[in-house]
Design an enzyme around this catalytic site. Structure first.
Site, PDB file in Angstrom:
ATOM      1  N   HIS A   1      15.384 -63.651  67.676  1.00  0.00           N
ATOM      2  CA  HIS A   1      14.053 -64.242  67.772  1.00  0.00           C
ATOM      3  C   HIS A   1      13.838 -64.916  69.125  1.00  0.00           C
ATOM      4  O   HIS A   1      14.760 -65.044  69.930  1.00  0.00           O
ATOM      5  CB  HIS A   1      13.852 -65.274  66.650  1.00  0.00           C
TER       6      HIS A   1
ATOM      7  N   GLU B   1      17.730 -67.834  68.426  1.00  0.00           N
ATOM      8  CA  GLU B   1      16.502 -68.131  69.162  1.00  0.00           C
ATOM      9  C   GLU B   1      16.873 -68.009  70.634  1.00  0.00           C
ATOM     10  O   GLU B   1      17.503 -68.891  71.214  1.00  0.00           O
ATOM     11  CB  GLU B   1      15.982 -69.526  68.834  1.00  0.00           C
TER      12      GLU B   1
END
Length: 258
Positions: free
Chosen positions: A85, A151
């Site tokens: 992500h 992330e």
């Protein structure tokens, strides 16, 4: 060999977070495909939850789509689930790479692999290492194996967004993650092969110089290079000039002419 399910976040009608001209779904897909390539090069089996700009369940809800991603890993008895992500924040100054795991996996092998990945990526890219966090994300909660959500940077940070827009930067992140995953599975990391230089096209010899070049070649004074090229535009080194002068002197001594 271990089986890893790689999950590029979002896709299709779900762009994920957006900022600085980027959409999360595009960045994650490219990075995840690069991760697959790196893992497969190391002998690790990989299943992608998506390989195109689409949701797993195009007609389902986002929640159903997330569950479908976890189901792919469960159905195939994967050894590891990696969801890739991109983050965002209201403060554009916030930056860095982080890993997320399910709260109950804190202190387990899941946290070990999460730390390995985030440490490796941060070291390879120079990004701020934000460490490992816990969250009740569906893809972490519903998977039966170790599951880590990466992330990979903040799309709202201008500099990090510029990095994330770079294919070379995404490749560096993917290779670093693959290196950590190989280490976790006690497998040797196989680096990418050096690109093969394309064959060199011989430089065309100018019309006005063809006769002169042919004569010095026939006389053995300047015969060109081992690959068959003459390289008429290349500068002559001192070593090459010394050879030419000696050959020319020997030609004079022999009484032969050009």
């Amino acid at each position: 060999m271990p089986l890893v399910v790689v999950d590029p976040g979002h896709g299709g009608r779900d762009p994920g977070t957006v900022g600085n001209g980027l959409q999360e779904k595009d960045v994650t897909l490219d990075a995840a495909l690069k991760l697959r390539e790196a893992l497969e090069r190391c002998g690790i089996d990989v299943i992608m939850t998506r390989t195109e700009d689409t949701l797993i369940l195009p007609n389902g809800t986002i929640g159903e789509d997330l569950s479908a991603r976890a189901a792919i890993a469960n159905r195939n008895n994967a050894d590891l689930f990696i969801s890739w992500h991109v983050d965002s924040f209201s403060d554009p100054g916030v930056n860095g790479v982080a890993a997320w795991i399910y709260p109950t996996t804190r202190g387990t092998e899941t946290e070990v692999i999460a730390e390995k990945i985030v440490n490796s990526v941060a070291q390879a890219t120079g990004q701020r290492n934000r460490g490992v966090y816990v969250a009740d994300f569906a893809v972490l909660r519903e998977t039966n194996m170790s599951a880590v959500l990466i992330e990979s940077g903040f799309i709202t940070n201008p500099q990090e967004a510029a990095n994330l827009a770079s294919a070379a930067f995404r490749e560096a992140q993917a290779e670093a993650a693959a290196r950590a995953i190989c280490k976790y599975f006690n497998l040797p990391f196989v680096p990418p092969a050096d690109p093969v230089d394309p064959p060199t096209e011989p430089e065309p010899i100018p019309e006005w110089a063809r006769e002169a070049i042919a004569r010095v070649q026939n006389a053995g004074i300047m015969i060109g290079y081992e690959d068959g090229t003459f390289r008429p535009e290349q500068y002559v080194t001192r070593a090459e000039l010394a050879v030419v002068l000696v050959r020319f002197y020997e030609l004079l001594q022999s009484g032969r002419t050009l």
